[in-house]
Design an enzyme around this catalytic site. Structure first.
Site, short mmCIF file in Angstrom:
data_model
loop_
_atom_site.label_atom_id
_atom_site.label_comp_id
_atom_site.label_asym_id
_atom_site.label_seq_id
_atom_site.Cartn_x
_atom_site.Cartn_y
_atom_site.Cartn_z
N HIS A 336 9.24 -17.09 -0.23
CA HIS A 336 10.07 -16.95 -0.84
C HIS A 336 11.51 -17.38 -0.71
O HIS A 336 12.51 -17.86 0.36
CB HIS A 336 11.11 -15.07 -1.05
CG HIS A 336 11.48 -15.02 -2.26
ND1 HIS A 336 12.78 -15.11 -2.62
CD2 HIS A 336 10.67 -14.40 -3.73
CE1 HIS A 336 13.21 -14.72 -4.16
NE2 HIS A 336 11.99 -14.00 -3.90
N ASP A 393 4.53 -10.78 -5.99
CA ASP A 393 3.06 -11.27 -6.32
C ASP A 393 1.97 -10.63 -5.48
O ASP A 393 0.78 -11.40 -5.62
CB ASP A 393 3.62 -12.93 -6.21
CG ASP A 393 4.25 -13.05 -7.37
OD1 ASP A 393 5.17 -13.65 -7.58
OD2 ASP A 393 3.78 -12.09 -8.88
C1 SDX Z 1 8.63 -15.45 -7.55
O1 SDX Z 1 13.00 -16.27 -7.17
C2 SDX Z 1 12.76 -15.05 -7.15
O2 SDX Z 1 13.34 -13.87 -7.15
C3 SDX Z 1 11.36 -15.34 -7.72
C4 SDX Z 1 10.25 -13.76 -7.81
C5 SDX Z 1 11.33 -12.57 -8.77
O3 SDX Z 1 10.69 -11.54 -8.57
O4 SDX Z 1 11.77 -13.75 -9.82
O5 SDX Z 1 10.56 -13.12 -6.41
C6 SDX Z 1 8.71 -14.35 -8.52
O6 SDX Z 1 8.51 -16.27 -7.91
C7 SDX Z 1 7.80 -14.94 -6.12
C8 SDX Z 1 7.07 -15.99 -5.22
C9 SDX Z 1 5.47 -16.10 -6.13
N1 SDX Z 1 5.09 -17.91 -5.39
C10 SDX Z 1 4.41 -17.90 -5.05
O7 SDX Z 1 4.25 -17.12 -3.83
C11 SDX Z 1 4.16 -19.67 -4.28
C12 SDX Z 1 3.75 -19.80 -2.81
N2 SDX Z 1 4.91 -19.60 -2.66
C13 SDX Z 1 5.89 -21.04 -2.71
O8 SDX Z 1 5.35 -21.98 -2.91
C14 SDX Z 1 7.12 -21.23 -2.07
O9 SDX Z 1 7.86 -19.89 -0.78
C15 SDX Z 1 8.64 -20.46 -3.36
C16 SDX Z 1 8.25 -21.47 -4.34
C17 SDX Z 1 8.03 -18.83 -3.46
C18 SDX Z 1 9.43 -21.01 -2.07
O10 SDX Z 1 9.63 -22.12 -2.53
P1 SDX Z 1 11.23 -23.13 -1.56
O11 SDX Z 1 12.55 -21.93 -1.15
O12 SDX Z 1 11.85 -24.26 -2.51
O13 SDX Z 1 10.99 -23.32 -0.22
P2 SDX Z 1 10.01 -24.62 0.31
O14 SDX Z 1 9.19 -24.94 -0.83
O15 SDX Z 1 11.00 -25.67 0.40
O16 SDX Z 1 9.46 -24.16 1.58
C19 SDX Z 1 10.18 -24.53 2.97
C20 SDX Z 1 8.94 -24.77 3.98
C21 SDX Z 1 8.06 -26.26 3.61
O17 SDX Z 1 7.91 -26.97 4.37
P3 SDX Z 1 8.03 -27.82 4.90
O18 SDX Z 1 8.49 -28.91 3.80
O19 SDX Z 1 9.68 -26.99 5.53
O20 SDX Z 1 7.57 -28.23 5.92
O21 SDX Z 1 8.31 -23.31 4.08
C22 SDX Z 1 6.69 -24.58 3.42
C23 SDX Z 1 6.78 -25.48 2.52
O22 SDX Z 1 5.62 -26.40 2.69
N3 SDX Z 1 5.86 -23.02 2.06
C24 SDX Z 1 5.01 -22.92 2.30
C25 SDX Z 1 4.97 -21.80 1.43
N4 SDX Z 1 6.01 -21.80 0.76
C26 SDX Z 1 6.99 -22.12 1.59
N5 SDX Z 1 3.84 -23.25 2.82
C27 SDX Z 1 2.71 -22.90 2.61
N6 SDX Z 1 2.31 -21.57 1.82
C28 SDX Z 1 3.23 -21.18 1.46
N7 SDX Z 1 3.94 -20.27 0.57
#
Ligand code: SDX
Length: 467
Positions: A336, A393
């Site tokens: 998140h 989720d």
């Molecule tokens: C919702 O914003 C809100 O409040 C949203 C929400 C709401 O109520 O409105 O809470 C609802 O959208 C919840 C999130 C649902 N999405 C998912 O579950 C999809 C999987 N999660 C992600 O793709 C990710 O964690 C996000 C999109 C939720 C957050 O992305 P960020 O903050 O932009 O973080 P990032 O993509 O920059 O990741 C940081 C690091 C990365 O690694 P590095 O590049 O630093 O090496 O963490 C890794 C990412 O690769 N990473 C993951 C991961 N999520 C982040 N690695 C594996 N699995 C994951 N799920």
């Protein structure tokens, strides 16, 4: 009676502050204390530091471009506050989520979705009379204009429900002309009540259309979640008895999804609203944004992921892929932008999941897989270091599937709940005298000035690879 126009009416604009916004409430809990000095190329500027009632302070960078000739760069707005808000507070490090100061667990366990809608919109928990009046108002607006139903017939039956919802909700502005003047508080509230009331009717209608069953109308003797269940699952051929455990679980799921500060879809609604677009159009924009698999589409993606994983023995390979920098595979439902601790909504969702499956006597292997995936991930250094925990989720899809909702409907259910938050945030934006039309800037990295070349002088017919 307000003029029937979509633009702010002349009288509303006259009484509004210069920005043309109706100044109905001011968010004054921002104290300016201290400043941060910036110096560059022999120039200095002191930027005021703004403090809210909770959370991190903020640099007021508004003087930066006019007085210092410099912008800031923050793709994804990870460090940028674009508004003042009194609706929802999240402390991502501590896993705290409060709506108007009330903990999400208290609201989910002891309240109901209607009172949370009232709280988000009006700032206080309703008295018994206020709650009864609000619920009556919402029930009164649950039906759709009859000409909305033929709009449904224009879609293929296998259309994704979110494609339907974006179209139908945006289209409501073609039907309800008496609630398009956003400068008129009464028209704003009428549009707000209509949207909160009609979202379940639209969601249920889309489901019935997709499976070729007749539409089911709302029943005014039923409460919000009960009505939603009966419109979705009842058929004219036999009586439908609402299961109170499922109705309570659905109501709690709606609470958990109602609002979440300045997430992507809420920020879209605020940006659309800042242009003066009508309420229905702004909420349609929020629905479109929520559809993304990184946002509200994640609940559907979690089930697809769990189905692909299959038996628990496949989990180590999935964890390996999620950690592999060369593989863009992600554990859906994990991570998140704000929470660097367990999402408090996921904890309530997990408890509700166990309750619903027990009540229904379902032993869903997917729950086993999800819990094992969580256990392994939370003990793995990669997830611990990156502070990736289950989010709202991760468990919601398992409950919704157990309740009989098709996977494709999950994000639509999220939209039904988040409409309350979108509306409350949009209302706050309209009433905030400091808000103006959103217009971010950019760092330009394209070609600098160059001379026009006539067609017959542009090279001997060779084809260039254009980016
Ligand atoms: C919702 O914003 C809100 O409040 C949203 C929400 C709401 O109520 O409105 O809470 C609802 O959208 C919840 C999130 C649902 N999405 C998912 O579950 C999809 C999987 N999660 C992600 O793709 C990710 O964690 C996000 C999109 C939720 C957050 O992305 P960020 O903050 O932009 O973080 P990032 O993509 O920059 O990741 C940081 C690091 C990365 O690694 P590095 O590049 O630093 O090496 O963490 C890794 C990412 O690769 N990473 C993951 C991961 N999520 C982040 N690695 C594996 N699995 C994951 N799920």
């Amino acid at each position: 009676m307000a003029k029937k126009s979509s633009a702010p009416t002349k009288t509303a604009q006259k009484s509004a502050p210069p920005s043309g916004k109706a100044k109905l409430a001011d968010l004054t809990h921002v104290q300016v204390e201290g400043s941060a000095e910036l110096s560059y190329n022999g120039k200095k500027i002191a930027l005021p530091v703004m403090h809210g009632t909770a959370g991190q302070p903020a640099l007021d960078i508004r003087p930066l471009l006019p007085q210092f000739g410099m912008m800031t760069y923050d793709p994804g707005f990870g460090s940028t506050a674009n508004c003042r808000s009194a609706i929802t507070f999240i402390d991502g490090d501590k896993g705290i989520l409060r709506h108007r100061g009330y903990e999400i667990a208290d609201l989910a366990e002891r309240g109901d979705f209607m009172e949370v809608c009232y709280l988000l919109l009006h700032g206080e928990l309703p008295t018994p009379i206020e709650k009864a009046e609000f619920e009556q108002m919402i029930i009164y607006h649950t039906m759709l204009h009859e000409q909305v139903y033929p709009m449904m017939e224009g879609y293929r039956r296998d259309a994704h429900p979110m494609a339907v919802m974006v179209g139908i909700v945006g289209g409501l502005s073609a039907f309800y002309h008496d609630s398009l003047d956003i400068a008129d508080p009464e028209q704003r509230m009428l549009a707000s009540h209509r949207l909160i009331a009609k979202m379940p009717t639209i969601a249920a209608m889309s489901h019935k259309y997709s499976i070729g069953q007749p539409y089911v109308y709302p029943q005014n003797h039923l409460r919000y979640a009960e009505n939603f269940l009966q419109m979705t699952f009842s058929v004219p051929a036999e009586p439908y008895i609402v299961n109170p455990v499922l109705a309570r679980a659905l109501d709690r799921i709606l609470i958990l999804h109602a609002d979440h500060e300045q997430n992507a879809s809420t920020s879209t609604v605020r940006l659309a609203g800042s242009s003066g677009a009508n309420t229905y159009a702004c909420i349609a924009a929020g629905i479109a944004t929520l559809w993304g698999p990184l946002h509200g589409g994640a609940n559907e993606a979690v089930l697809q992921m769990l189905a692909e994983i299959g038996p628990k023995k496949n989990i180590p390979n999935v964890i390996k892929r999620a950690k592999d920098k060369n593989d863009d595979y992600r554990l859906m439902g994990f991570g998140h932008r704000v929470y660097k601790n367990y999402d408090p909504r996921a904890q309530v969702m997990k408890k509700t999941c166990e309750e619903v499956l027990k009540e229904l006597g379902i032993n869903d292997p997917m729950l086993e897989t999800a819990m094992e995936l969580e256990r392994i991930a939370l003990s793995d250094d990669y997830f611990v270091e990156k502070k990736l925990y289950p989010n709202v989720d991760f468990y919601s899809g398992i409950i919704l599937r157990a309740m009989g909702f098709p996977t494709k409907m999950f994000t639509m259910l999220f939209a039904v709940a988040r409409t309350a938050g979108w509306i409350a945030q949009w209302k706050e934006m309209i009433e905030d005298s400091e808000q103006r039309i959103g217009r971010p800037r950019q760092i330009y990295v394209g070609e600098t000035s160059r001379k026009y070349v006539p067609l017959n002088q542009r090279g001997a017919g060779k084809l260039r690879a254009v980016r």
